[in-house]
Design a protein around this motif. Structure first.
Motif, PDB file in Angstrom:
ATOM      1  N   ARG A 253       0.796  -1.061   0.020  1.00  0.00           N
ATOM      2  CA  ARG A 253       0.025   0.034  -0.060  1.00  0.00           C
ATOM      3  C   ARG A 253       0.917   1.418   0.030  1.00  0.00           C
ATOM      4  O   ARG A 253       0.571   2.242  -0.687  1.00  0.00           O
ATOM      5  CB  ARG A 253      -0.819  -0.068   1.022  1.00  0.00           C
TER       6      ARG A 253
ATOM      7  N   LEU B  43      -5.869   1.592  -5.710  1.00  0.00           N
ATOM      8  CA  LEU B  43      -6.191   0.249  -5.451  1.00  0.00           C
ATOM      9  C   LEU B  43      -4.801  -0.368  -5.735  1.00  0.00           C
ATOM     10  O   LEU B  43      -4.067  -0.213  -6.685  1.00  0.00           O
ATOM     11  CB  LEU B  43      -7.319  -0.237  -6.472  1.00  0.00           C
TER      12      LEU B  43
ATOM     13  N   TYR C 106      -9.266   8.621 -10.491  1.00  0.00           N
ATOM     14  CA  TYR C 106      -9.028  10.054 -10.449  1.00  0.00           C
ATOM     15  C   TYR C 106     -10.157  10.711 -11.158  1.00  0.00           C
ATOM     16  O   TYR C 106     -10.838  10.284 -12.195  1.00  0.00           O
ATOM     17  CB  TYR C 106      -7.719  10.790 -10.608  1.00  0.00           C
TER      18      TYR C 106
ATOM     19  N   LYS D 239     -14.308  10.831 -14.762  1.00  0.00           N
ATOM     20  CA  LYS D 239     -13.781  10.030 -13.902  1.00  0.00           C
ATOM     21  C   LYS D 239     -12.868   9.150 -14.773  1.00  0.00           C
ATOM     22  O   LYS D 239     -13.243   8.471 -15.856  1.00  0.00           O
ATOM     23  CB  LYS D 239     -15.062   8.899 -13.011  1.00  0.00           C
TER      24      LYS D 239
ATOM     25  N   GLU E 170       0.505   4.243  -2.925  1.00  0.00           N
ATOM     26  CA  GLU E 170       0.273   5.724  -2.503  1.00  0.00           C
ATOM     27  C   GLU E 170       1.247   6.499  -2.979  1.00  0.00           C
ATOM     28  O   GLU E 170       1.285   7.575  -3.422  1.00  0.00           O
ATOM     29  CB  GLU E 170      -0.056   5.702  -0.914  1.00  0.00           C
TER      30      GLU E 170
ATOM     31  N   ASP F 270      -9.200   9.967  -6.452  1.00  0.00           N
ATOM     32  CA  ASP F 270     -10.247   9.628  -5.589  1.00  0.00           C
ATOM     33  C   ASP F 270     -10.047   8.465  -4.729  1.00  0.00           C
ATOM     34  O   ASP F 270     -10.593   8.072  -3.955  1.00  0.00           O
ATOM     35  CB  ASP F 270     -11.277   9.245  -6.572  1.00  0.00           C
ATOM     36  N   ASN F 271      -9.142   7.473  -5.313  1.00  0.00           N
ATOM     37  CA  ASN F 271      -8.591   6.271  -4.822  1.00  0.00           C
ATOM     38  C   ASN F 271      -7.584   5.586  -5.443  1.00  0.00           C
ATOM     39  O   ASN F 271      -7.392   6.072  -6.343  1.00  0.00           O
ATOM     40  CB  ASN F 271     -10.014   5.478  -4.860  1.00  0.00           C
TER      41      ASN F 271
END
Length: 120
Positions: free
Chosen positions: A4, A80, A90, A97, A8, A77-78
């Protein structure tokens, strides 16, 4: 297996490079033999291509794309995380989107990238 933290860090640096319009920093994430898939290629390059092969060709494409998108801005936005891939969800400057998936090689460079879009 990607962590993760790796995902990120990659997502934040990738997004920052785009928002700064820094083509060299953007390209620094990609392998020399990268394969990039996007429905935008045909629109920007005025042809029917959906795939770009190699970092040099990607640089040509993105340089043209950046020249046409003066107000470019991405907001995450997220993020994965997969075994060897990261997908960044994003919203772009057109309020679309976007999901962009990055498959990494053994050197932690993007070997394959696939961009997909939902209408605004």
């Amino acid at each position: 297996m990607l962590s993760r933290a790796f995902a990120e860090e990659f997502a934040n640096d990738w997004l920052s490079a785009w928002n700064d319009r820094d083509i060299d920093r953007i390209l620094s994430h990609y392998a020399d033999d990268v394969v990039f898939h996007s429905p935008r290629i045909a629109l920007v390059m005025d042809n029917d291509a959906a795939t770009i092969h190699g970092k040099k060709a990607l640089q040509t494409y993105w340089t043209e794309a950046l020249s046409r998108a003066r107000s470019l801005f991405f907001a995450i936005d997220n993020v994965l995380v997969g075994s060897d891939a990261v997908t960044i969800l994003y919203t772009n400057h057109r309020e679309e989107k976007v999901a962009e998936t990055f498959i990494f090689n053994e050197d932690s460079e993007v070997a394959v990238s696939i961009a997909t879009y939902a209408p605004a």
